[in-house]
Design an enzyme around this catalytic site. Structure first.
Site, mmCIF file in Angstrom:
data_model
loop_
_atom_site.group_PDB
_atom_site.id
_atom_site.type_symbol
_atom_site.label_atom_id
_atom_site.label_comp_id
_atom_site.label_asym_id
_atom_site.label_seq_id
_atom_site.Cartn_x
_atom_site.Cartn_y
_atom_site.Cartn_z
ATOM 1 N N CYS A 38 0.817 -1.212 0.000
ATOM 2 C CA CYS A 38 0.000 0.000 0.000
ATOM 3 C C CYS A 38 0.851 1.262 0.000
ATOM 4 O O CYS A 38 2.030 1.234 0.297
ATOM 5 C CB CYS A 38 -0.841 0.049 1.284
ATOM 6 S SG CYS A 38 -2.222 -1.083 1.290
ATOM 7 N N CYS A 42 -2.973 4.840 2.651
ATOM 8 C CA CYS A 42 -4.097 3.914 2.454
ATOM 9 C C CYS A 42 -4.941 3.799 3.710
ATOM 10 O O CYS A 42 -4.430 3.660 4.818
ATOM 11 C CB CYS A 42 -3.598 2.528 2.055
ATOM 12 S SG CYS A 42 -4.963 1.432 1.618
ATOM 13 N N CYS A 69 -2.382 -3.052 -3.552
ATOM 14 C CA CYS A 69 -3.705 -2.927 -2.921
ATOM 15 C C CYS A 69 -4.699 -2.345 -3.920
ATOM 16 O O CYS A 69 -4.378 -1.425 -4.667
ATOM 17 C CB CYS A 69 -3.557 -2.011 -1.713
ATOM 18 S SG CYS A 69 -5.087 -1.398 -1.024
ATOM 19 N N CYS A 72 -5.760 1.615 -2.603
ATOM 20 C CA CYS A 72 -4.928 2.822 -2.770
ATOM 21 C C CYS A 72 -4.109 2.792 -4.059
ATOM 22 O O CYS A 72 -3.456 3.765 -4.397
ATOM 23 C CB CYS A 72 -4.028 3.028 -1.567
ATOM 24 S SG CYS A 72 -2.823 1.707 -1.329
HETATM 25 ZN ZN LIG Z 1 -3.903 0.148 0.202
#
Ligand SMILES: [Zn+2]
Length: 190
Positions: A38, A42, A69, A72
């Site tokens: 991330c 995030c 992810c 994000c």
């Molecule tokens: Zn994330």
């Protein structure tokens, strides 16, 4: 952990648990247990300090076998991706779907989990207008459709598109259309 890392572990940990967007692009973090990496900002659940891995860049994270992810999107270039735009899109959708209800800044803000103050600022930064003025625009545009195509009275129209009283409807209509709802209706009907 990589020696090239420009920041201390402690500093990065603090950025991660506070979802601090100022650190986006400076490093990425991964979570051993989920296999996902991330951006610092995030909003997904903060990992346990024992499961976190830090990376100076995306390539390192991918080399370590982690997946970006979906929330994000660390795999998209920082400059191209703006997490606020996603929030703004959500807010616009929400306004377009619920404009006929009594929407306050607080209600809109709670839907996207930000403070009303932050919502106002973010929305204005990204779109140049406040959520309130966007809501008004959506209401007036729906009112116009209604005035043209239905047999609703002006008062009914005002109510249907979410105005609490006629005078605020008239005021908003005039501001956006430069004419009154009545004159608009007459002109449209020819
Ligand atoms: Zn994330």
């Amino acid at each position: 952990m990589d020696e090239k890392m420009p920041l201390t572990k402690d500093c990065m940990w603090k950025a991660v648990i506070s979802c601090n967007p100022l650190y986006d692009g400076l490093f990425f973090y991964g979570v051993k247990t989920t296999g996902i990496f991330c951006r610092p900002s995030c909003k997904s659940k903060s990992p346990s300090i024992n499961n976190i891995l830090y990376f100076a860049n995306i390539d390192e994270a991918i080399k370590a076998g982690l997946r970006p992810c979906k929330r994000c999107r660390p795999d998209l270039a920082i400059k191209r991706y703006n997490p606020y735009l996603e929030n703004v899109r959500q807010i616009k959708d929400m306004i377009q779907n619920h404009y006929d209800q009594h929407l306050t800044l607080e209600k809109i803000a709670s839907k996207v989990n930000v403070s009303p103050y932050h919502l106002n600022r973010m929305f204005k930064n990204e779109t140049g207008e406040t959520p309130r003025s966007y809501l008004e625009k959506v209401r007036i545009s729906n009112a116009k459709k209604m005035l043209i195509s239905s047999s609703h009275t002006i008062a009914e129209t005002a109510h249907q598109v979410g105005f609490l009283n006629l005078s605020s409807f008239y005021k908003a209509f005039k501001k956006h259309e430069g004419t009154t709802p009545g004159n608009f209706k007459i002109k449209q009907k020819g």
